[in-house]
Enzyme design. Structure first.
Site, mmCIF file in Angstrom:
data_model
loop_
_atom_site.group_PDB
_atom_site.id
_atom_site.type_symbol
_atom_site.label_atom_id
_atom_site.label_comp_id
_atom_site.label_asym_id
_atom_site.label_seq_id
_atom_site.Cartn_x
_atom_site.Cartn_y
_atom_site.Cartn_z
ATOM 1 N N HIS A 1 3.128 -9.254 0.823
ATOM 2 C CA HIS A 1 3.505 -8.672 -0.483
ATOM 3 C C HIS A 1 4.218 -8.294 -1.029
ATOM 4 C CE1 HIS A 1 3.642 -4.635 1.055
ATOM 5 N NE2 HIS A 1 3.329 -5.429 2.566
ATOM 6 N N ASP B 1 8.116 -3.597 4.804
ATOM 7 C CA ASP B 1 7.299 -4.093 4.777
ATOM 8 C C ASP B 1 7.617 -4.168 2.991
ATOM 9 O OD1 ASP B 1 4.397 -3.162 4.131
ATOM 10 O OD2 ASP B 1 4.403 -1.017 4.329
ATOM 11 N N GLU C 1 -0.466 -4.933 -2.610
ATOM 12 C CA GLU C 1 -1.135 -4.677 -0.980
ATOM 13 C C GLU C 1 -0.871 -3.087 -0.573
ATOM 14 O OE1 GLU C 1 -1.327 -3.780 3.135
ATOM 15 O OE2 GLU C 1 0.331 -3.328 1.554
ATOM 16 N N GLU C 2 0.162 -2.309 -1.292
ATOM 17 C CA GLU C 2 0.227 -1.158 -0.622
ATOM 18 C C GLU C 2 -1.104 -0.167 -1.122
ATOM 19 O OE1 GLU C 2 1.643 -0.323 1.586
ATOM 20 O OE2 GLU C 2 3.319 -1.218 1.944
ATOM 21 N N ASP D 1 2.803 -8.980 7.795
ATOM 22 C CA ASP D 1 3.797 -8.084 7.353
ATOM 23 C C ASP D 1 3.574 -7.149 8.000
ATOM 24 O OD1 ASP D 1 2.775 -5.516 5.253
ATOM 25 O OD2 ASP D 1 1.406 -5.940 4.984
ATOM 26 N N HIS E 1 6.712 2.816 5.707
ATOM 27 C CA HIS E 1 6.380 3.343 4.267
ATOM 28 C C HIS E 1 7.721 5.135 4.127
ATOM 29 C CE1 HIS E 1 2.025 2.768 4.084
ATOM 30 N NE2 HIS E 1 2.748 1.566 3.541
#
Length: 454
Positions: free
Chosen positions: A277, A289, A323-324, A351, A421
C-alpha cells in the site's frame, strides 16, 4: 511392469530436471536483487523526497505520480491508474496533553488517532478511568464513567513470539475504544500505543465510530506516557488529564491505485498480483509501512524483465491506496477485477516491514496449500522456511471472494512494532540487504506461481 517402471523413472528424471532448472533461476533472481537491486534507492526517494502520504494528501498524489513514472521507466508492458475515492482526514496543529496531578502539570506525548474528531478549541480536561478491557469498562455504571476520560491501558502481550498476534490482541482498543467509552458518557478516550517497546512516540492508526453513538475525541499516548499516567492514577485517583487536538475530516478526495504489468506469454488472462500500500500515516516517512512493500513489488517485475524471464501468466505490481484508514484501494481493485471478469489466480502482499525474510502465509484451500509445499526445498536455502496456512494481506483480502489464493510475505516480526505508525518509521531504519532479500523472495514465489499455477 517394465513399461510402468520406465514411465515412473522418466517422470522422476523430469521432476529432478525441473527442480534443478528452478533452483538455477531462483539463484539468478537473488543474484540480481542483491548485486543490482533498485528497491533501496527507490525507497530512499519515496521516503525522503515524497515523504508522508496519508490518503487524500498532497504527499499521496506525489507518490502516485512518482510510482507511475518509475514503472513506466522500467518499460513494463502496461502502466495505468485506477480511480478511487478516499477519506481525507487532516491532523491540524500538533496535539497537547498533560497530567494535572495536584499542583503539578506533566506533559505527555499524544497524537490523535486517524478519523478522530477534534476536542473543543480549549481542549478537554477531566478525571480518568483506567481500564484494561472492554468487558471491564462495560461492567461499570454510566454514573462512574460519565464526564470522564477513559484510558485504555492493555499492553500487547509480550509472551507472543509473533508480534502480529500480540498486536491483534490489543488493537481493538484503538479501533473501537472511543465508541465503547462514549456509550457510557465519557468525554474522551486515550489509548496506550500499540507496541511492546517503551518509548516516547505515540503510535497512531485508524479508529472508527459506531452509528448512533456520540463522537468523542480519541488519541494514542506513548507507552512511557501510559506508564506514567497509570502510576500517577494509582497514587492519586482524583487527578485530571488534559488534551487538545485539532483534527478534521474533509470531503472524500480522488486518488488512485497504481498498476504496472508484464503480459503473460501463454495464459495472459490469468493474473498474479504482487503489491503493497502506497499510503502512510502523516507523522512518518512510512519506510516499513509500507514503502518497503511497494518498492519490493516493483522490483519483482524489474527482476523478471531484466533476467529475460517471460512469464506465462500476466504479472501485476499494484500500489494500493488507502490501506491505513479505509482499505478503499483494495476493495476497488477487487470490484474492478470482478466487473472486468478478470481471473486472479494468486496475490502476494508485502505489508509487514522490510526485515529479514522468513516465509509466506497462505490463505486458500488445503489442496492449494499442498500445491506449494514441494517448493519449500527450493526456498529454504534462502531462509524461507515458515510457509503454510496464515494470513494474506489487507489490500489483497477482497480478492478472496473471487477465489484468489492469497500469500502474505512474512519477514521477521520482532522489530516491526518499534516503528509501526510512528514518526521513527524512517528510511534509516531499513537495511538494504534485508529489503533486497525480501524482493528476491517475493520474485521467487511469483516465478514459481507463474510456472506451475495453483
Amino acid at each position: 511392469m517394465k513399461k510402468l517402471f520406465t514411465a515412473l523413472l522418466s517422470l522422476s528424471v523430469a521432476c529432478v530436471h525441473a527442480q534443478n532448472a528452478d533452483s538455477v533461476t531462483i539463484r539468478k533472481i537473488y543474484n540480481e536483487a542483491l548485486a543490482n537491486g533498485k528497491s533501496y534507492e527507490w525507497l530512499r526517494y519515496l521516503t525522503k523526497q515524497v515523504g508522508p502520504r496519508l490518503s487524500g494528501s498532497e504527499g499521496a498524489q506525489k507518490a502516485v505520480d512518482w510510482t507511475k513514472q518509475v514503472m513506466e521507466q522500467q518499460g513494463f508492458d502496461r502502466v495505468f491508474l485506477q480511480d478511487v475515492m478516499v477519506p481525507h482526514w487532516v491532523r491540524g496543529a500538533k496535539e497537547e496533553a498533560f497530567i494535572h496531578n495536584g499542583n503539578q502539570k506533566v506533559t505527555v506525548p499524544i497524537a490523535a488517532l486517524g478519523g478522530s474528531v477534534a476536542t473543543a478549541p480549549k481542549g478537554v480536561e477531566a478525571g480518568v478511568i483506567e481500564v484494561k478491557s472492554f468487558p471491564e469498562l462495560r461492567a461499570m455504571s454510566p454514573e462512574k464513567v460519565k464526564g470522564k476520560i477513559v484510558f485504555f491501558n492493555r499492553p500487547m502481550d509480550p509472551t507472543k513470539i509473533n508480534t502480529f498476534e500480540a498486536y491483534g490482541g490489543a488493537v481493538e482498543q484503538r479501533a473501537n475504544g472511543a465508541t465503547e467509552a462514549a456509550k457510557l458518557g465519557a468525554v474522551g478516550a486515550i489509548v496506550r500505543s500499540m507496541t511492546n517497546g517503551h518509548d516516547d512516540y505515540p503510535h497512531v492508526g485508524g479508529m472508527r465510530y459506531a452509528t448512533g453513538v456520540p463522537l468523542i475525541p480519541t488519541a494514542a499516548i506513548s507507552t512511557n506516557g501510559a506508564d506514567l499516567l497509570s502510576k500517577s492514577l494509582a497514587e492519586n485517583p482524583n487527578l485530571t488529564f488534559y488534551f487538545k487536538q485539532n483534527c478534521e475530516s474533509l470531503p472524500d478526495a480522488k486518488s488512485y491505485n497504481v498498476v504496472g504489468e508484464i503480459k503473460g506469454s501463454e495464459k495472459p488472462d490469468e493474473i498474479i498480483v504482487v503489491g503493497g500500500h502506497l499510503d502512510s500515516w502523516d507523522l512518518a516517512e512510512g519506510a516499513h509501512d509500507d514503502g518497503a512493500g511497494c518498492v519490493q513489488s516493483i522490483e519483482v517485475l524489474r527482476i523478471l524483465k531484466t533476467l529475460g524471464i517471460k512469464p506465462k501468466r500476466t504479472i501485476r505490481a499494484v500500489m494500493f491506496m488507502n490501506e491505513e484508514n479505509g482499505l478503499r484501494g483494495g476493495v476497488q481493485y477487487a470490484d474492478l477485477a470482478k466487473k472486468n471478469n478478470e481471473k486472479h489466480i494468486a496475490a502476494v502482499e508485502s505489508d509487514n516491514g522490510g526485515f529479514t525474510p522468513r516465509g509466506f502465509g497462505i490463505v486458500g484451500t488445503p489442496a492449494q496449500r499442498e500445491k506449494v509445499m514441494p517448493w519449500k526445498p527450493l526456498l529454504a536455502p534462502y531462509g524461507l522456511t515458515d510457509i503454510g496456512a496464515g494470513s494474506g494481506g489487507a489490500d489483497i483480502g477482497p480478492l478472496a471472494q473471487l477465489g484468489t489464493v492469497l500469500f502474505g510475505f512474512k519477514p521477521d516480526s520482532q522489530r516491526y512494532f518499534d516503528y509501526h505508525h510512528t514518526m521513527v518509521d524512517r528510511f534509516e531504519t531499513v537495511s538494504q540487504r534485508e529489503l533486497e532479500l525480501g524482493a528476491a523472495s517475493m520474485a521467487s514465489l511469483i516465478y514459481l506461481l507463474d510456472q506451475y499455477g495453483l
